[in-house]
Every structure is written in structure tokens, then in C-alpha cells.
Design an enzyme around this catalytic site. Structure first.
Site, PDB file in Angstrom:
ATOM      1  N   ARG A 197      65.699  19.017 -64.151  1.00 43.28           N
ATOM      2  CA  ARG A 197      65.675  19.756 -65.416  1.00 43.28           C
ATOM      3  C   ARG A 197      66.835  19.314 -66.308  1.00 43.28           C
ATOM      4  O   ARG A 197      66.683  19.184 -67.520  1.00 43.28           O
ATOM      5  CB  ARG A 197      65.743  21.261 -65.141  1.00 43.28           C
ATOM      6  CG  ARG A 197      64.462  21.824 -64.555  1.00 43.28           C
ATOM      7  CD  ARG A 197      64.646  23.246 -64.054  1.00 43.28           C
ATOM      8  NE  ARG A 197      65.066  24.171 -65.113  1.00 43.28           N
ATOM      9  CZ  ARG A 197      65.449  25.425 -64.895  1.00 43.28           C
ATOM     10  NH1 ARG A 197      65.466  25.908 -63.649  1.00 43.28           N
ATOM     11  NH2 ARG A 197      65.818  26.198 -65.894  1.00 43.28           N
ATOM     12  N   CYS A 202      73.171  27.538 -67.510  1.00 44.17           N
ATOM     13  CA  CYS A 202      71.987  27.286 -66.667  1.00 44.17           C
ATOM     14  C   CYS A 202      70.762  27.455 -67.557  1.00 44.17           C
ATOM     15  O   CYS A 202      70.745  26.916 -68.663  1.00 44.17           O
ATOM     16  CB  CYS A 202      71.966  28.231 -65.464  1.00 44.17           C
ATOM     17  SG  CYS A 202      72.092  29.979 -65.885  1.00 44.17           S
TER      18      CYS A 202
END
Length: 294
Positions: A186, A246
């Protein structure tokens, strides 16, 4: 419980507290489980079926600013105080947080950080989480009784929270080491984000330390020596300012906890994290190995 609250407590220690009927106004246990849709798990349903005796459920979706377009935006001081006092938590309560993720910890570190952020330092993470609790054969229950409300006041340490503007300005100043704890795929833009309409990638200049790598194969937190090595190998200097990020400001708290254990407490979090960054940042500030921001 001692003057200084331990950051991590063992399942054996907590089981003894439960066995001695010490769960109450001075000791509260919170199941903080929450899962991404892709995980296909229902945390509330699982809690109703099986949890640590005496535990209450802490919903991180509910304990947030629900008016925000972004997930897990921090609530106000008053909202947090009201929320936790209704869980039977007072200013003198030792709070133990855990979750039932397969990792051993997923969301519990976020709730640990939130309590500290709002001025409550008597909070500990169950090392290894519910996974460790069950593996060691400690009792579970499906019975839950709502505790009596307690008195709780909250004062936010605003220096522990970074905004979109802070991170945007940091691209030029590089005063903060921005540490992204999402998985490498990611971070690099090679794997999809779990939220619809959000492309993967990362903030310019940030470094990747996947949250699950702070944990061993058994779900337990790595030793302090191993954590120091992980930071060093990731080229993150614990002696210099750091900020965690995050997807939505939850798993970033794994890094905050790890830094705390390594002697660097008070690492701030960019709560908006990638979800907000991708939404607000210009295309040149979305770094991806696959393609630029659409």
C-alpha cells in the site's frame, strides 16, 4: 498496581486480576476490536459471544467525531470523557486494552494512545491480545454487565496530534520523520487501499515500518532490543522528532507504542493519515510506483 503503570501487561497477570475479582472501579478491561471490511469480521458480535470476563466493548467508530468525512477523527475532550465514564472508568482507574485480531494487536494501541492523549496515563496494552489470552487457556465469557458510570475528566495534549497542514509543511522543512505503518504494498502503490476511491501510495519523504512487524509471530510485542534494531534498519532516528501515520490514524499507534518502549515517549500521530492526505494533497504529493493521483 504501582505508581508507574506498565505499558504492557501479560495475560498471566491479567488472569490473576480476574481470578481475584479485582475488575471494577480501580481496574477496567476494554475490548477495542475493530476490523476493516475486507477482514469480514463483526467485532461487536464476536464480543457478545466471547471476551475476557469483566471486559466492556470500546467502539472506536463511536468514540470519534462522527461529523468528519474521515474515519476515526478524534472526538472532543468532553465527548471522550463522557464516553469512557459510561464504561465505568474514572481518573484513578487502571485501564487494560486488548483486541481479538489475528495479529495479536491491531486497534488496542490506538485506544492506549487515546487515553494518554486525553491525559489518562494509567493505561496498559494486553501483550499478545485476546489471541494470547485464549492460547494460554484463560477463561472467556459471553456474559456482559454494564458498569456504573464513573467520574472522568479529559485534557488533550494537542502537541501529540499533527494536522494535514503540519505534514504538508514538513515536506519542505523535513523537521519530522514521518513513519507510515501500512504494509509495503500500500505504501508503494502496488496494492489497493481498503477504502473506495482512495489510491495507494505515500507522503513524500515518509518511511515505511509495517505495523505487524512490531510484533513477533506469536503476536507479542518485540523486545526493546529488537524494536531498536527495527527502527535503525528502517533509518528512523529515535533521537529526532517522529510522527506516525497509516490509513486512518489507528495502526500508526503501534509505532508510537514501540517508540515509547524504546525511551521516546510522546510521538505524535497524523490522525487524518493517508485517507485525508490522498483527499486533500495535490497530485505531486501522492507518491506511487504505479501511477499518479487521478
Amino acid at each position: 498496581m504501582g505508581v508507574q503503570t506498565q505499558v504492557l501487561v501479560s495475560a498471566k497477570w491479567l488472569a490473576n486480576m480476574v481470578k481475584c475479582n479485582l475488575v471494577g472501579p480501580r481496574l477496567r478491561i476494554l475490548d477495542t476490536s475493530w476490523y476493516l471490511p475486507m477482514m469480514k469480521r463483526d467485532s461487536k458480535k464476536e464480543f457478545a459471544q466471547s471476551h475476557i470476563p469483566g471486559a466492556s466493548f470500546f467502539d472506536i467508530d463511536e468514540c470519534s467525531d462522527r461529523t468528519s468525512q474521515f474515519d476515526h477523527t478524534l472526538p472532543s475532550e468532553q465527548f471522550f470523557a463522557d464516553f469512557v465514564r459510561n464504561l465505568g472508568i474514572g481518573n484513578d482507574t487502571h485501564v487494560i486494552v486488548y483486541d481479538a485480531s489475528d495479529f495479536g494487536a491491531f486497534t488496542s494501541t490506538r485506544v492506549w494512545w487515546m487515553f494518554r492523549l486525553f491525559g489518562h496515563l494509567q493505561v496498559s496494552v494486553l501483550n499478545g491480545g485476546f489471541r494470547s489470552w485464549v492460547k494460554q487457556g484463560h477463561p472467556v465469557t459471553g456474559t456482559h454487565s454494564r458498569p456504573e458510570p464513573a467520574y472522568f475528566t479529559a485534557t488533550m495534549n494537542r502537541s501529540w496530534v499533527k494536522s494535514f497542514e503540519d505534514i504538508r509543511d514538513n515536506i519542505a522543512t523535513q523537521q519530522l520523520q514521518v513513519v507510515d505503518v501500512r504494509p509495503y504494498g500500500r505504501f508503494n502503490g502496488k496494492e489497493p487501499e481498503p477504502r473506495e476511491g482512495v489510491q495507494s501510495g505515500h507522503i513524500p519523504g515518509s518511511k515505511c515500518m509495517p505495523f505487524f512487524k512490531f510484533l513477533g509471530d506469536d503476536g507479542m510485542m518485540l523486545s526493546t532490543e529488537e524494536l531498536h534494531k527495527f527502527f535503525k534498519n528502517s533509518q528512523v532516528d529515535l533521537k529526532k522528532p517522529i510522527c506516525g501515520t497509516c490509513g486512518s490514524g489507528v495502526t500508526a499507534c503501534h509505532m508510537v507504542l514501540a517508540a515509547h518502549l524504546c525511551g521516546s515517549p510522546g510521538v505524535p500521530v497524523y490522525v487524518g493519515s493517508w485517507y485525508e492526505w490522498f483527499t486533500k494533497a495535490p497530485p505531486e504529493h501522492v507518491i506511487s510506483k504505479v501511477k499518479s493521483k487521478l
